[in-house]
Design a protein around this motif. Structure first.
Motif, PDB file in Angstrom:
ATOM      1  N   LEU A   1      -7.724   8.000 -11.430  1.00  0.00           N
ATOM      2  CA  LEU A   1      -7.159   7.087 -11.166  1.00  0.00           C
ATOM      3  C   LEU A   1      -5.640   7.059 -11.605  1.00  0.00           C
ATOM      4  CD1 LEU A   1      -9.858   4.310 -11.835  1.00  0.00           C
ATOM      5  CD2 LEU A   1      -8.691   4.342  -9.734  1.00  0.00           C
ATOM      6  N   ASN A   2      -4.654   6.710 -10.549  1.00  0.00           N
ATOM      7  CA  ASN A   2      -3.205   6.651 -11.187  1.00  0.00           C
ATOM      8  C   ASN A   2      -3.014   5.690 -12.135  1.00  0.00           C
ATOM      9  OD1 ASN A   2      -2.297   8.641  -9.404  1.00  0.00           O
ATOM     10  ND2 ASN A   2      -2.476   7.426  -7.622  1.00  0.00           N
TER      11      ASN A   2
ATOM     12  N   ILE B   1      -9.471   9.078  -7.044  1.00  0.00           N
ATOM     13  CA  ILE B   1      -9.332  10.279  -6.219  1.00  0.00           C
ATOM     14  C   ILE B   1     -10.797  10.909  -6.789  1.00  0.00           C
ATOM     15  CG2 ILE B   1      -8.267  12.545  -5.947  1.00  0.00           C
ATOM     16  CD1 ILE B   1      -6.938  10.088  -4.913  1.00  0.00           C
TER      17      ILE B   1
ATOM     18  N   LEU C   1       0.849  -1.062   0.109  1.00  0.00           N
ATOM     19  CA  LEU C   1      -0.046   0.211  -0.161  1.00  0.00           C
ATOM     20  C   LEU C   1       0.850   1.353  -0.143  1.00  0.00           C
ATOM     21  CD1 LEU C   1      -2.663  -1.173   2.488  1.00  0.00           C
ATOM     22  CD2 LEU C   1      -2.960  -1.125   0.166  1.00  0.00           C
TER      23      LEU C   1
ATOM     24  N   ARG D   1       1.869   2.016  -3.568  1.00  0.00           N
ATOM     25  CA  ARG D   1       1.308   2.099  -4.533  1.00  0.00           C
ATOM     26  C   ARG D   1       0.522   3.715  -4.231  1.00  0.00           C
ATOM     27  NH1 ARG D   1      -1.101  -2.313  -7.148  1.00  0.00           N
ATOM     28  NH2 ARG D   1       0.074  -3.866  -6.736  1.00  0.00           N
ATOM     29  N   LYS D   2       0.936   4.231  -3.031  1.00  0.00           N
ATOM     30  CA  LYS D   2       0.499   5.476  -2.863  1.00  0.00           C
ATOM     31  C   LYS D   2       1.298   6.624  -3.602  1.00  0.00           C
ATOM     32  CE  LYS D   2      -1.237   5.045   1.870  1.00  0.00           C
ATOM     33  NZ  LYS D   2      -1.094   5.079   3.106  1.00  0.00           N
TER      34      LYS D   2
ATOM     35  N   LYS E   1      -2.700  10.311 -15.564  1.00  0.00           N
ATOM     36  CA  LYS E   1      -3.863   9.845 -14.788  1.00  0.00           C
ATOM     37  C   LYS E   1      -4.953   9.527 -15.480  1.00  0.00           C
ATOM     38  CE  LYS E   1      -2.196  12.374 -10.758  1.00  0.00           C
ATOM     39  NZ  LYS E   1      -1.437  11.187 -10.015  1.00  0.00           N
TER      40      LYS E   1
ATOM     41  N   HIS F   1      -8.810  -1.100  -6.804  1.00  0.00           N
ATOM     42  CA  HIS F   1      -7.562  -1.656  -6.797  1.00  0.00           C
ATOM     43  C   HIS F   1      -6.568  -0.826  -7.209  1.00  0.00           C
ATOM     44  CE1 HIS F   1      -9.878  -5.409  -6.071  1.00  0.00           C
ATOM     45  NE2 HIS F   1     -10.343  -5.182  -7.155  1.00  0.00           N
ATOM     46  N   SER F   2      -6.725   0.723  -7.234  1.00  0.00           N
ATOM     47  CA  SER F   2      -5.811   1.563  -7.386  1.00  0.00           C
ATOM     48  C   SER F   2      -6.728   2.740  -6.535  1.00  0.00           C
ATOM     49  CB  SER F   2      -5.867   1.902  -8.908  1.00  0.00           C
ATOM     50  OG  SER F   2      -4.833   2.732  -9.122  1.00  0.00           O
ATOM     51  N   ASN F   3      -5.692   3.869  -6.490  1.00  0.00           N
ATOM     52  CA  ASN F   3      -6.220   4.949  -5.702  1.00  0.00           C
ATOM     53  C   ASN F   3      -7.284   5.948  -6.467  1.00  0.00           C
ATOM     54  OD1 ASN F   3      -4.660   4.211  -3.566  1.00  0.00           O
ATOM     55  ND2 ASN F   3      -2.895   5.247  -4.489  1.00  0.00           N
TER      56      ASN F   3
END
Length: 254
Positions: free
Chosen positions: A223-224, A251, A48, A51-52, A231, A247-249
């Protein structure tokens, strides 16, 4: 091995996995071997903290050997062969043979669907040395027929009832606009639409967004991507109260 005073803290494995990933990035001797030795630990495949930080995540993938990168991405799904194969609509045996480095028919389609699923590009699954090329061949090669118009898109996805979870890469053509590359994820009645074009057409995007809002409760965000410079604009479409697991960040935009 030197005693680590953080050993009994609940976030110890998360911190250690991230630090080891930094060692891989910095090409510390035996760092990749050490990382792969711990890949049976879910905190090392989800990682985690890594992935941030999209820049670090991208460098980590590029620094891994092709074999380690392929294994890391596969284990990161945390799905067994059958569940992953069903999610991308492939035969389980084809996926197993590919992972075991055996001959598979039409590997281009298989690699394309995995690249869409992983949010990456085919070159990361095929080449030892990779660059930051933003290619979209995986959408053309994933084997799904091109869709013309938003009405057809909605009809196709709402009739895709193979199971409660799937991911597909779709080429969408709207009028005279350039084709749009969509990663569509379905979870128990709800959808996530990601726009993977390097440069999108605002008018075509607005047409899709308006049509989706007429049918679903929609949330706009981004998403990243595996490439930190890019993005993906994304739309979450809810039809029920089931929690959508990202499963991805994601925003969310205000």
């Amino acid at each position: 091995m030197e005693f680590d005073p953080r050993l009994n803290k609940p976030d110890y494995e998360i911190k250690r996995a991230y630090e080891q990933a930094l060692d891989v990035i910095n090409r510390v001797k035996n760092a990749e071997k050490e990382y792969m030795r711990n890949m049976d630990n879910s905190k090392w495949v989800t990682n985690l903290e890594l992935r941030k930080r999209p820049e670090h995540y991208a460098l980590f993938l590029k620094r891994l050997s092709l074999e380690s990168r392929s294994l890391f991405l596969f284990l990161s799904t945390q799905l067994p062969y059958r569940a992953l194969a069903e999610a991308i609509e492939l035969d389980k045996n084809r996926l197993q043979k590919y992972r075991q480095k055996k001959y598979v028919n039409n590997p281009t389609e298989l690699i394309a669907r995995l690249a869409v699923y992983y949010r990456t590009t085919p070159q990361l699954l095929e080449n030892e040395e990779v660059d930051d090329s933003l290619e979209n061949h995986q959408f053309y090669n994933s084997g799904y027929p091109k869709i013309n118009g938003v009405i057809e898109l909605i009809s196709v996805i709402e009739n895709d009832s193979r199971n409660d979870y799937w991911v597909r890469g779709q080429v969408l053509k709207i009028g005279m606009y350039e084709p749009l590359f969509l990663r569509i994820e379905y979870q128990k009645g709800n959808y996530l639409f990601e726009f993977a074009n390097e440069k999108g057409n605002l008018a075509a995007f607005q047409e899709i967004l308006i049509a989706l809002k007429e049918r679903y409760e929609c949330y706009l965000g981004f998403l990243n991507n595996v490439f930190p410079s890019k993005k993906n604009v994304a739309i979450v479409c809810k039809r029920n109260e089931s929690t959508f697991v990202f499963h991805s960040n994601f925003i969310k935009l205000a």
